[in-house]
Design a protein around this motif. Structure first.
Motif, PDB file in Angstrom:
ATOM      1  N   GLU A   1      -0.466   4.587   1.791  1.00 41.08           N
ATOM      2  CA  GLU A   1      -0.380   4.555   3.251  1.00 41.08           C
ATOM      3  C   GLU A   1       1.058   4.675   3.717  1.00 41.08           C
ATOM      4  O   GLU A   1       1.367   5.438   4.646  1.00 41.08           O
TER       5      GLU A   1
ATOM      6  N   GLY B   1      -2.550   9.988   9.418  1.00 45.63           N
ATOM      7  CA  GLY B   1      -2.633  10.975   8.348  1.00 45.63           C
ATOM      8  C   GLY B   1      -1.988  12.306   8.671  1.00 45.63           C
ATOM      9  O   GLY B   1      -1.289  12.467   9.675  1.00 45.63           O
TER      10      GLY B   1
ATOM     11  N   SER C   1      -6.433   9.993   7.128  1.00 47.12           N
ATOM     12  CA  SER C   1      -6.543   8.956   8.156  1.00 47.12           C
ATOM     13  C   SER C   1      -6.356   9.539   9.554  1.00 47.12           C
ATOM     14  O   SER C   1      -5.450  10.339   9.794  1.00 47.12           O
TER      15      SER C   1
ATOM     16  N   ASP D   1       0.855  -1.188   0.000  1.00 48.32           N
ATOM     17  CA  ASP D   1       0.000   0.000   0.000  1.00 48.32           C
ATOM     18  C   ASP D   1       0.889   1.235   0.000  1.00 48.32           C
ATOM     19  O   ASP D   1       1.197   1.799   1.054  1.00 48.32           O
TER      20      ASP D   1
ATOM     21  N   ALA E   1      -5.542   8.237   2.614  1.00 48.15           N
ATOM     22  CA  ALA E   1      -4.433   8.036   3.550  1.00 48.15           C
ATOM     23  C   ALA E   1      -4.078   9.337   4.262  1.00 48.15           C
ATOM     24  O   ALA E   1      -3.816   9.344   5.473  1.00 48.15           O
TER      25      ALA E   1
END
Length: 299
Positions: free
Chosen positions: A79, A113, A109, A76, A106
């Motif tokens: 992320e 984040g 988040s 990912d 992301a």
């Protein structure tokens, strides 16, 4: 500052910053990395499928083993790239071969984040042929129909970027389709409110005037013809649009009709975010990288 090339030259002084790229398996992104490294502008962490990144790097003769380049094999990349910035391993986030939706998910988040509680907004800086200065435009990509409160944050986000490149008191034009307040047109009411808020110290670091129609904002002749007396009219450094539709149309008109060059960042997060289109050229990505490097000191 009249050209984006001068912006890039100035950014070279801000060394030792690290760029975190979400899925660097993209030719134009890696071309920008190669050019930035050749000019010793910054360092990079490249997240994504390591084999894909290596394959593309090979085709453009980019040495991934050179100092200042780290490749991280992750499932990912959005992320992972955001986490690197959040955890202070990198200073700037850059979009690679991922969708804007996935990257912003992301970024927003709650766990890892880059949210600050403020509005995120798109800040574009254009070099337009036959213009004597660079021109900011906001917001052409993030906020659909911002409220007055959100417009205040959009102005603040953009002014922060302007200060970072050395424009200490930018002239901001709050755009509408006419230059007078019309109670039936919300854009004119918001523009007038922004103007008054700046005059009373609720918005600082800039000079705001509005409502101004586009021609009055950028043309001294048009402003004089309408008998508009203003520090901003005809001399705007920054255009603040009432809706994303207006911003998007202006952005693309500058690019396709005027042959403009552009640099852009997302402001309002914990760090600058380079959110260029996957179709953008390596040159455009490098200009945006330069703007982000300069902007990072005001975040």
């Amino acid at each position: 500052m009249k050209t984006l090339a001068s912006l890039q030259k100035k950014a070279k002084r801000n060394k030792n910053q690290v760029i975190s790229i979400a899925d660097a398996a993209d030719k134009e992104v890696l071309e920008a990395v190669k050019r930035a490294k050749s000019e010793e502008m910054c360092s990079f962490i490249l997240f994504g499928n390591k084999q894909d990144i290596r394959s593309i790097a090979y085709t453009i003769d980019l040495d991934l083993s050179s100092p200042g380049i780290m490749v991280e094999d992750v499932k990912d990349p959005a992320e992972a790239a955001v986490k690197a910035v959040s955890q202070k391993q990198a200073d700037i986030l850059m979009k690679g071969n991922v969708t804007t939706k996935d990257l912003l998910k992301a970024v927003l988040s709650e766990k890892f984040g880059l949210r600050t509680g403020h509005v995120l907004s798109h800040v574009a800086l254009f070099e337009i042929p036959n213009r004597d200065r660079l021109l900011f435009l906001t917001d052409a990509a993030m906020n659909i129909a911002p409220t007055l409160k959100e417009k205040v944050e959009i102005v603040n986000n953009s002014v922060k970027v302007a200060h970072a490149i050395g424009l200490n008191n930018p002239k901001v034009a709050a755009l509408a389709s006419v230059e007078v307040v019309n109670p039936a047109m919300q854009a004119t009411i918001d523009a007038a409110a922004l103007t008054q808020m700046q005059k009373r110290g609720q918005i600082t670091g800039c000079i705001i005037d509005g409502p101004l129609a586009f021609d009055n904002a950028i043309s001294i002749e048009a402003a004089m013809h309408k008998k508009i007396v203003s520090e901003v009219a005809g001399n705007a450094d920054m255009l603040v649009v009432p809706t994303i539709d207006v911003g998007n149309a202006l952005y693309k008109s500058f690019m396709y009709f005027a042959g403009a060059k552009v640099a852009a960042v997302i402001s309002g997060a914990k760090a600058p975010i380079i959110l260029t289109s996957r179709a953008d050229s390596a040159e455009s990505k490098l200009y945006s990288l330069s703007l982000a490097l300069l902007s990072s000191k005001t975040f």
